[in-house]
Write an enzyme that holds these catalytic residues in place. Structure first.
Site, PDB file in Angstrom:
ATOM      1  N   GLY A  66      46.855 -40.959 -84.176  1.00 37.29           N
ATOM      2  CA  GLY A  66      48.305 -40.967 -84.245  1.00 37.29           C
ATOM      3  C   GLY A  66      48.867 -39.807 -83.454  1.00 37.29           C
ATOM      4  O   GLY A  66      48.138 -38.903 -83.041  1.00 37.29           O
TER       5      GLY A  66
ATOM      6  N   THR B 263      39.331 -27.895 -88.805  1.00 37.99           N
ATOM      7  CA  THR B 263      38.819 -27.383 -87.532  1.00 37.99           C
ATOM      8  C   THR B 263      39.799 -26.457 -86.823  1.00 37.99           C
ATOM      9  O   THR B 263      39.487 -25.953 -85.746  1.00 37.99           O
ATOM     10  CB  THR B 263      38.475 -28.553 -86.589  1.00 37.99           C
TER      11      THR B 263
ATOM     12  N   HIS C 144      49.071 -28.437 -96.219  1.00 40.09           N
ATOM     13  CA  HIS C 144      47.900 -29.320 -96.258  1.00 40.09           C
ATOM     14  C   HIS C 144      47.069 -29.055 -97.507  1.00 40.09           C
ATOM     15  O   HIS C 144      46.648 -29.982 -98.192  1.00 40.09           O
ATOM     16  CB  HIS C 144      47.035 -29.121 -95.007  1.00 40.09           C
TER      17      HIS C 144
ATOM     18  N   ARG D 236      52.653 -35.248 -86.029  1.00 41.60           N
ATOM     19  CA  ARG D 236      53.556 -35.454 -87.174  1.00 41.60           C
ATOM     20  C   ARG D 236      53.764 -36.929 -87.499  1.00 41.60           C
ATOM     21  O   ARG D 236      54.800 -37.328 -88.033  1.00 41.60           O
ATOM     22  CB  ARG D 236      54.909 -34.783 -86.946  1.00 41.60           C
TER      23      ARG D 236
END
Length: 194
Positions: free
Chosen positions: A14, A39, A56, A17
């Site tokens: 994707g 990562t 997150h 955002r």
């Protein structure tokens, strides 16, 4: 004796955002133990990055573990850890690899940086194909937007595009996230008892 096929390796692609990380987390929400592989690393003094990382972390279940590493080959090969793994994300992994190979510099790229980056990408794709773990990876879809103005930007875009293709080829399922909506690019094979 009935055996069940392992859950598929899934690649979620994707734009920035687009909701791809959230959707990846939802795919593994029923698992109490997930190894979340971040990562992106830390960026000292970057408050906006720290806020993104915190958001997150807050979104994930407290029972999930986090590993901040770019040694994805070792994570995918770890047969002693039965937990599903969520890699977020391949674009940040590639950024770290290109940093390590000094691949942003045109001369370094021509003098072996390109080959070094290619070896790392091939090793990651092979580890992804060989893993016995349930695995979900997130990556940025490239090539649908502006052509980068610099040679270094174009080489990153091209390399990430090839890495995404290799990981997609080795995945049982590929999903594209657009405006938070999940589109199936490569459907998962039907799981059945043998």
């Amino acid at each position: 004796m009935a055996t069940h096929l392992p859950l598929p390796r899934t690649l979620l692609l994707g734009g920035a955002r687009s909701g791809k990380s959230t959707r990846a987390e939802q795919l593994l929400a029923e698992h109490p133990d997930v190894l979340y592989v971040a990562t992106g690393g830390t960026r000292d003094g970057d408050a906006e990055w720290a806020q993104r990382v915190a958001l997150h972390r807050d979104r994930r279940p407290a029972s999930w573990r986090t590993a901040e590493t770019c040694d994805l080959e070792a994570v995918l090969a770890d047969a002693d850890d039965p937990a599903p793994v969520l890699v977020d994300c391949l674009a940040l992994w590639l950024t770290a690899v290109m940093d390590a190979c000094d691949a942003w510099d045109d001369e370094a790229w021509a003098a072996g940086g390109e080959a070094a980056v290619q070896r790392r990408c091939e090793a990651l794709a092979a580890a992804w194909a060989a893993t016995r773990r349930t695995a979900v990876a997130v990556s940025n879809e490239v090539g649908m937007g502006v052509v980068p103005a610099t040679a270094a930007g174009r080489r990153f875009r091209d390399t990430l595009g090839r890495l995404n293709m290799a990981v997609a080829d080795a995945s049982e399922r590929v999903l594209l996230v657009v405006a938070g909506q999940v589109l199936t690019v490569k459907p998962s094979p039907h799981t059945s008892a043998v």
